[in-house]
Design an enzyme around this catalytic site. Structure first.
Site, PDB file in Angstrom:
ATOM      1  N   LYS A 176       0.800  -1.217   0.000  1.00  0.00           N
ATOM      2  CA  LYS A 176       0.000   0.000   0.000  1.00  0.00           C
ATOM      3  C   LYS A 176       0.840   1.277   0.000  1.00  0.00           C
ATOM      4  CE  LYS A 176      -3.848  -2.343   0.231  1.00  0.00           C
ATOM      5  NZ  LYS A 176      -4.779  -2.411  -0.920  1.00  0.00           N
ATOM      6  N   LYS A 232       0.980   5.178  -5.100  1.00  0.00           N
ATOM      7  CA  LYS A 232       1.508   3.823  -5.313  1.00  0.00           C
ATOM      8  C   LYS A 232       2.236   3.726  -6.650  1.00  0.00           C
ATOM      9  CE  LYS A 232      -2.380   1.701  -2.802  1.00  0.00           C
ATOM     10  NZ  LYS A 232      -3.474   2.675  -3.012  1.00  0.00           N
ATOM     11  N   GLU A 244      -6.615  -2.354 -10.460  1.00  0.00           N
ATOM     12  CA  GLU A 244      -7.630  -2.122 -11.483  1.00  0.00           C
ATOM     13  C   GLU A 244      -8.250  -0.738 -11.313  1.00  0.00           C
ATOM     14  OE1 GLU A 244      -9.509  -6.433 -12.560  1.00  0.00           O
ATOM     15  OE2 GLU A 244     -10.176  -5.524 -10.680  1.00  0.00           O
TER      16      GLU A 244
END
Length: 217
Positions: A14, A74, A165
């Site tokens: 994360k 990220k 996604e």
């Protein structure tokens, strides 16, 4: 490390340590693993975009603007980012290219063997194109097989990874000019080394029990 141990210890990162860069040799090894991913009838309906510098990562991060801003860091703080793309059609050129590569790699002892492979692959493509009418989804399934190879491959090399996604497919396709090249983005994977602030690294892994997911006949 055994695959079972890798599967139990890898997790979705994360937060990344932006100061740490993955060695090029390690990335080359991972990309070689990715290129050798399995696919149905060796169809290989994919393409992989690799970003290794700030400019490249910033272009990919444009897909994480707005509603997907939670994924921006990220992408920007990772060492490398890979966009896994799927073909928008199973073209004749691609079918011929795959067959030619198989022949070059010595997979056919006879002309009949080559013709048989071509016929079999086309039969699957046509099944999904004309009968099941799900050719795009079928090709995307093959790309997800490559994703599995990538995630376990990263773990085997001591890398952290984040499959995503959560991005704007249309925006990223436009930024990278993918659709003009016959591809569309499917999933983005960040790679690098976790930050000490990554809360997910400290959480226990959770999966349904073996009793729940296996039926033994």
């Amino acid at each position: 490390m055994q695959l079972t141990a890798l599967a139990k210890t890898r997790y979705t990162t994360k937060a990344y340590d932006a100061t740490r860069k993955v060695a090029q040799e390690t990335i080359d090894t991972l990309l070689d693993q990715l290129r050798h991913s399995p696919s149905s009838v060796n169809s290989q309906p994919w393409h992989f975009i690799v970003a290794s510098d700030e400019q490249g990562k910033a272009r990919i991060a444009k897909g994480a603007e707005g509603a997907f801003a939670y994924n921006e860091a990220k992408i920007l703080h990772a060492s490398h980012v890979i966009v896994l793309c799927t073909r928008t059609e199973m073209s004749e050129d691609h079918l011929q290219a795959v067959l030619a590569q198989e022949e070059q790699d010595g997979r056919f002892a006879t002309a009949d063997a080559k013709a048989g492979q071509d016929t079999t692959r086309r039969s699957y493509v046509n099944l999904h194109r004309y009968d099941l009418k799900d050719l795009q989804h079928w090709m995307e399934k093959q790309t997800y097989l490559a994703l599995g190879t990538l995630l376990l491959g990263a773990a085997s090399l001591g890398l952290d990874a984040t499959p995503m996604e959560g991005f704007d497919f249309k925006k990223l396709d436009a930024e990278l000019g993918l659709r003009e090249k016959g591809f569309s983005s499917l999933v983005v994977v960040s790679l690098g080394y976790r930050s000490e602030t990554d809360f997910n690294a400290k959480l226990p892994k959770s999966r349904l029990s073996a009793q729940a997911v296996f039926t033994h006949l």
